[in-house]
Scaffold this active site. Structure first.
Site, PDB file in Angstrom:
ATOM      1  N   TYR A  20     -19.817  22.287 -27.820  1.00  0.00           N
ATOM      2  CA  TYR A  20     -19.184  23.046 -26.746  1.00  0.00           C
ATOM      3  C   TYR A  20     -20.097  24.166 -26.240  1.00  0.00           C
ATOM      4  O   TYR A  20     -20.041  24.536 -25.068  1.00  0.00           O
ATOM      5  CB  TYR A  20     -17.839  23.615 -27.210  1.00  0.00           C
ATOM      6  CG  TYR A  20     -16.751  22.570 -27.218  1.00  0.00           C
ATOM      7  CD1 TYR A  20     -16.036  22.278 -26.057  1.00  0.00           C
ATOM      8  CD2 TYR A  20     -16.448  21.855 -28.367  1.00  0.00           C
ATOM      9  CE1 TYR A  20     -15.036  21.316 -26.053  1.00  0.00           C
ATOM     10  CE2 TYR A  20     -15.454  20.892 -28.382  1.00  0.00           C
ATOM     11  CZ  TYR A  20     -14.755  20.622 -27.218  1.00  0.00           C
ATOM     12  OH  TYR A  20     -13.783  19.652 -27.219  1.00  0.00           O
TER      13      TYR A  20
ATOM     14  N   GLU B 242      -8.746  19.085 -32.131  1.00  0.00           N
ATOM     15  CA  GLU B 242      -9.637  18.049 -32.664  1.00  0.00           C
ATOM     16  C   GLU B 242      -9.814  18.176 -34.175  1.00  0.00           C
ATOM     17  O   GLU B 242      -9.864  17.165 -34.888  1.00  0.00           O
ATOM     18  CB  GLU B 242     -10.980  18.110 -31.934  1.00  0.00           C
ATOM     19  CG  GLU B 242     -10.882  17.632 -30.494  1.00  0.00           C
ATOM     20  CD  GLU B 242     -12.000  18.136 -29.598  1.00  0.00           C
ATOM     21  OE1 GLU B 242     -13.040  18.583 -30.142  1.00  0.00           O
ATOM     22  OE2 GLU B 242     -11.834  18.099 -28.367  1.00  0.00           O
TER      23      GLU B 242
END
Length: 396
Positions: free
Chosen positions: A98, A140
């Site tokens: 990310y 997640e």
């Protein structure tokens, strides 16, 4: 939660960012893959990158998330991110990535918008990005832990042995697989998919998701349609046979058959009947007495995968009916079942929960028909193969 100051800035700049997102996303991906070519080779779907659908999906998700934050600044819209999180886990996206995405995404924004990206604007959109990223990371992590079922969450890929292959139609093949390591196979929820990772001729390890269409006795069954120009589907059709080994990730997917006693409608088009077959198989295996209506649309009888399954499973259920529409039927076929799926000719019971899977035009048409029949939007759930270009346009 989005701060009050950032909410004002994002609301004011969303029209500008939204108008430019079509220019921002291709520059973002170009920068990302130039710096990290391994991501395109081994993680991202090269086909979706080539045809632009992945880029459209990213643009839609960013706009939808920002809009949700503006509408409800004190809430983090985790529910709308669940589907993205399932996809991310299924291909092995890691939390550290990310930061990489943020670097290249913001560089692309500055490249396109230039001086309009003041420090204040950059700070506000940075807050949006990390709210979205941290929400996804949390979801997640939970999904990985659940999928591991007591094992190592970092162990995403497992080898499976193909114990049977069945050619459903000229373009659809089903694979029955069992873990090659001798450990039990995970128990999927009806409607979920598995990721399949395969090494192609150029050395790339490409990943695709395929819906589970059933399974029994510790084995999973997934089905693959050979797509025109599909490098992975074509490779599997040509090279994966009984006795071969293939790498699979655990079953994932948030559109699954809910327990209960109320009526169920399963509507599909083309290969979209794969998860519906798994749902119908589960209902038959558990001896369900629910009212079940199956509706399927296809080109003709020869293109209709799982046609025999639909007939046999429907016959095993105590209160089930099946309605099939063919656009160009072969031989003698009832006129009222020729053409596209038309739910005005099908009785939709009160209290129905509907599950849809198929191409976007089909999903839009059938969802509209269900709403017209009185089915609440909250009770209509959909699955679309590939990037979800409907994200933000409708939340089913």
């Amino acid at each position: 939660m989005l701060s009050a100051k950032s909410s004002e800035v994002v609301e004011a700049t969303l029209p500008v960012v939204g108008a430019a997102i079509g220019d921002i996303t291709p520059r973002f991906y170009d920068r990302l893959f130039a710096a990290h070519p391994e991501l395109l080779r081994d993680l991202f779907n090269r086909g979706n990158q080539a045809n632009g659908t992945q880029r459209e999906a990213l643009a839609g998700s960013i706009a939808a998330f920002a809009s949700a934050l503006i509408a409800h600044p004190d809430q983090r819209p985790d529910a709308m991110l669940a589907r993205i999180a399932h996809k991310h886990v299924s291909v092995g996206i890691e939390s550290a990535q990310y930061k990489i995405v943020r670097e290249h995404l913001f560089a692309a924004i500055v490249e396109v918008l230039g001086e309009a990206v003041t420090p204040e604007v950059a700070a506000a959109w940075d807050e949006v990005y990390w709210l979205m990223a941290n929400a996804l990371i949390a979801i997640e992590d939970r999904l990985r832990a659940e999928a591991a079922a007591g094992g190592d969450p970092a162990e995403l890929w497992r080898p499976y042995t193909v114990i049977a292959r069945h050619q459903e139609t000229s373009t659809v093949a089903s694979y029955l697989v069992r873990p090659a390591d001798g450990r039990p196979a995970p128990v999927p929820r009806p409607g979920q998919y598995v990721s399949v990772r395969t090494r192609l001729a150029d050395g790339a390890r490409q990943i695709r998701q395929y819906s589970l269409s059933g399974g029994a006795d510790g084995a999973l069954r997934f089905s693959v349609k050979r797509e025109p120009g599909g490098e992975v589907s074509g490779h599997l059709h040509d090279h994966l046979y009984t006795g071969d080994t293939v790498e699979l990730a655990p079953p994932l997917g948030d559109i699954t058959l809910a327990e209960g006693n109320g009526p169920v409608l399963l509507a599909s088009a083309g290969i979209g009947n794969t998860p519906m077959t798994a749902m119908l198989d589960h209902l038959a295996a558990t001896g369900s007495t629910r009212r079940i209506v199956s509706v399927h649309g296809d080109r003709d009888q020869l293109s209709h995968a799982f046609r025999a399954d639909l007939e046999q499973l429907t016959a095993r259920l105590s209160d089930a009916t099946a309605h099939v529409f063919y656009e160009r039927p072969l031989g003698d076929w009832p006129a009222e079942r020729t053409g596209l799926v038309d739910l005005s000719t099908v009785e939709v019971p009160a209290g129905t929960t509907a599950y849809l899977c198929g191409p976007l035009p089909f999903l839009r048409a059938v969802r509209g028909q269900l709403l017209a029949a009185g089915v609440p939007a909250a009770d209509i759930h959909y699955e679309v193969f590939g990037p979800d270009l409907w994200l933000g346009a409708v939340r089913a």
